[in-house]
Scaffold this active site. Structure first.
Site, PDB file in Angstrom:
ATOM      1  N   ARG A  71       0.806  -1.228   0.000  1.00 30.05           N
ATOM      2  CA  ARG A  71       0.000   0.000   0.000  1.00 30.05           C
ATOM      3  C   ARG A  71       0.833   1.269   0.000  1.00 30.05           C
ATOM      4  NH1 ARG A  71      -2.819  -3.812   2.798  1.00 30.05           N
ATOM      5  NH2 ARG A  71      -1.914  -3.179   4.796  1.00 30.05           N
ATOM      6  N   GLU A 119       2.443  -6.219  12.969  1.00 28.84           N
ATOM      7  CA  GLU A 119       1.397  -6.212  13.999  1.00 28.84           C
ATOM      8  C   GLU A 119       0.737  -7.588  14.034  1.00 28.84           C
ATOM      9  OE1 GLU A 119      -1.641  -3.300  13.259  1.00 28.84           O
ATOM     10  OE2 GLU A 119      -2.724  -3.770  15.095  1.00 28.84           O
TER      11      GLU A 119
END
Ligand code: AMP
Length: 182
Positions: A70, A107
């Protein structure tokens, strides 16, 4: 005088309203910040690039590095705006020539990233761009890759910073700029 960055920083709600929050994606407990809804909005996308670029307007940047995937939505537009080159950092086994590789924590999980060994020249000033700063593991790995090649990290820029995850701490000492904080 107002400026693109000042406009966004004083009124983050307009841009925030263009970001779709998807609960429990890609797995339960993760609130995913989907920037495709921002990208398709012509004013939102332009304001995002203008405001991010403005932060670096008076700082020399030779190369903008975008992080797969992204980061690629923003980094080439930033490179164009700043008159810099664009370099992709990619997931393993995608780049065809000699690479340098680094492993990092996410994460959600672990992964590796690669850069072409000749993508950055020693002493070049490099701006690292991604959509979201979460724990900071990805961005600090990319900063290491840039430094491994002899580049200087001129800054790290993000559309979104998840402040509660303290990613900024992992990148202490760098110029870290985010447009929208959650
Ligand atoms: P981190 O290494 O933890 O800072 O994670 C940053 C990378 O994971 C970025 O490339 C983001 O695109 C992605 N990411 C992490 N958490 C989220 C989230 N909650 N929503 C959207 N993207 C995320």
């Amino acid at each position: 005088m107002s400026s693109p960055a000042a406009d966004v920083l004083s009124d983050p709600t307009t841009l925030k309203s263009l970001i779709r929050e998807v609960p429990d994606f890609p797995k339960p407990g993760i609130n995913f910040y989907d920037i495709t809804t921002l990208l398709k909005d012509k004013d939102g996308f332009r304001r995002t690039i203008d405001a991010l670029s403005e932060h670096y307007r008076n700082k020399p940047v030779d190369v903008v590095v975008g992080i797969e995937a992204r980061g690629y939505f923003f980094a080439p537009a930033m490179a164009h705006a700043l008159g810099a080159g664009f370099v992709p950092v990619r997931k393993p086994k995608k780049l065809p020539a000699t690479v340098r590789t680094i492993a990092y924590d996410l994460e959600y999980g672990t992964d590796e990233l690669e850069i072409h060994a000749d993508a950055i020249e020693a002493g070049q000033k490099v701006l690292i761009i991604d959509d979201v700063l979460a724990t900071g593991g990805t961005a600090s790995a990319v900063a290491c890759l840039v430094q491994m090649l002899g580049g200087t990290v001129a800054g790290l820029g993000f559309v979104i910073e998840l402040s509660f995850l303290n990613g900024r701490k992992k990148l202490a000492g760098h110029d870290l700029f985010s447009l929208l904080q959650y």
